[in-house]
Design an enzyme around this catalytic site. Structure first.
Site, PDB file in Angstrom:
ATOM      1  N   ILE A   1       7.440  -5.337   3.507  1.00  0.00           N
ATOM      2  CA  ILE A   1       6.205  -5.445   4.299  1.00  0.00           C
ATOM      3  C   ILE A   1       5.209  -6.443   3.687  1.00  0.00           C
ATOM      4  O   ILE A   1       4.376  -6.998   4.394  1.00  0.00           O
ATOM      5  CB  ILE A   1       5.565  -4.048   4.492  1.00  0.00           C
ATOM      6  CG1 ILE A   1       4.665  -4.030   5.742  1.00  0.00           C
ATOM      7  CG2 ILE A   1       4.796  -3.593   3.261  1.00  0.00           C
ATOM      8  CD1 ILE A   1       4.265  -2.654   6.211  1.00  0.00           C
TER       9      ILE A   1
ATOM     10  N   ASN B   1      -2.050   6.818  -1.980  1.00  0.00           N
ATOM     11  CA  ASN B   1      -2.314   8.211  -2.375  1.00  0.00           C
ATOM     12  C   ASN B   1      -3.829   8.422  -2.358  1.00  0.00           C
ATOM     13  O   ASN B   1      -4.585   7.465  -2.208  1.00  0.00           O
ATOM     14  CB  ASN B   1      -1.698   8.543  -3.740  1.00  0.00           C
ATOM     15  CG  ASN B   1      -2.247   7.668  -4.844  1.00  0.00           C
ATOM     16  OD1 ASN B   1      -3.458   7.659  -5.089  1.00  0.00           O
ATOM     17  ND2 ASN B   1      -1.391   6.893  -5.489  1.00  0.00           N
TER      18      ASN B   1
ATOM     19  N   ASP C   1       3.138   0.974  -2.074  1.00  0.00           N
ATOM     20  CA  ASP C   1       1.778   0.864  -2.620  1.00  0.00           C
ATOM     21  C   ASP C   1       1.777  -0.084  -3.832  1.00  0.00           C
ATOM     22  O   ASP C   1       0.951  -1.012  -3.925  1.00  0.00           O
ATOM     23  CB  ASP C   1       1.329   2.282  -3.039  1.00  0.00           C
ATOM     24  CG  ASP C   1      -0.158   2.399  -3.312  1.00  0.00           C
ATOM     25  OD1 ASP C   1      -0.897   1.449  -2.997  1.00  0.00           O
ATOM     26  OD2 ASP C   1      -0.575   3.450  -3.839  1.00  0.00           O
TER      27      ASP C   1
ATOM     28  N   THR D   1       8.171   8.663   3.471  1.00  0.00           N
ATOM     29  CA  THR D   1       9.625   8.890   3.371  1.00  0.00           C
ATOM     30  C   THR D   1      10.232   8.436   2.052  1.00  0.00           C
ATOM     31  O   THR D   1      11.457   8.446   1.901  1.00  0.00           O
ATOM     32  CB  THR D   1      10.382   8.207   4.533  1.00  0.00           C
ATOM     33  OG1 THR D   1      10.188   6.781   4.438  1.00  0.00           O
ATOM     34  CG2 THR D   1       9.922   8.708   5.874  1.00  0.00           C
ATOM     35  N   GLY D   2       9.396   8.019   1.100  1.00  0.00           N
ATOM     36  CA  GLY D   2       9.901   7.629  -0.217  1.00  0.00           C
ATOM     37  C   GLY D   2       9.580   8.727  -1.210  1.00  0.00           C
ATOM     38  O   GLY D   2      10.135   9.837  -1.137  1.00  0.00           O
TER      39      GLY D   2
END
Ligand code: AR6
Length: 174
Positions: free
Chosen positions: A10, A23, A33, A121-122
């Site tokens: 991405i 987070n 992130d 989903t990680g």
């Protein structure tokens, strides 16, 4: 509005805004992130710190917006996905809120093209199939979606890409 599904990093996509799976601290971490902060540089972290100082981070399901620093996009929308444990129905609703609140911020900021990873989903272990269903349905049902030209759902691995493409074809391209 067009929904596209791609397999990509991405941080390399040129759209108006990319979404980060952050987070609650907004201070960076691993996964997508980490990649966004590494490539985007200090400008993103500086704005995240300002937001933290003003409102104390970001709650699960909510979203905040910053510059994209050195990334090809203009903005990063940071949303905090739920960790997959405890009350599963509550977690599904929180994941839905991540997509809704990210799109809402996009509309407020006149963003026309947006790329969104598979939030939670990680590291947060949300099942990929359930997360993909929520992602596609929430984007498709978003009430102001006509104000956005293109939503790119970005998968990072083959399994997610297969799940997303078959779901979109089965349910939304009849
Ligand atoms: N481009 C697109 N997707 C990616 C990329 C990338 N460069 N890297 C990973 N993914 P995760 P979470 C996919 O773990 O589960 C961080 O430490 C990945 O394959 O990044 O929401 C935060 O600070 C997966 O499908 O986010 C939080 O503490 C998806 O992005 C925590 O992880 C999300 O995986 C958030 O966990």
């Amino acid at each position: 509005m067009k929904i596209e599904i791609i397999k990509a990093d991405i941080t390399e996509i040129k759209v108006d805004a990319i979404v980060n799976a952050a987070n609650t601290s907004l201070l960076g971490g691993g996964g997508v992130d980490g990649a966004i902060h590494r490539k985007g540089g200090k400008a993103i972290l500086d704005e995240c710190i300002q937001i933290r100082n003003k409102k104390g981070g970001c709650k699960v399901g909510e979203a905040v917006i910053t510059t994209a620093g050195n990334l090809p996009s203009q903005f990063v929308i940071h949303t905090v996905g739920p960790v997959w444990n405890g009350d599963k129905e509550e977690k599904k609703n929180l994941l839905k809120a991540c997509y809704q609140n990210s799109l809402e911020l996009a509309v407020e900021n006149k963003i026309k093209t947006i790329a969104i990873p598979s939030i939670s989903t990680g590291i947060y272990k949300f099942p990929k199939d359930k997360a993909a269903e929520i992602a596609i349905k929430t984007v498709n049902d978003f009430d102001k979606i006509s104000e956005i030209e293109k939503v790119v759902l970005v998968c990072f691995d083959d399994e997610s890409f297969q799940i997303y493409t078959s779901l979109l074809e089965k349910n939304y391209k009849k």
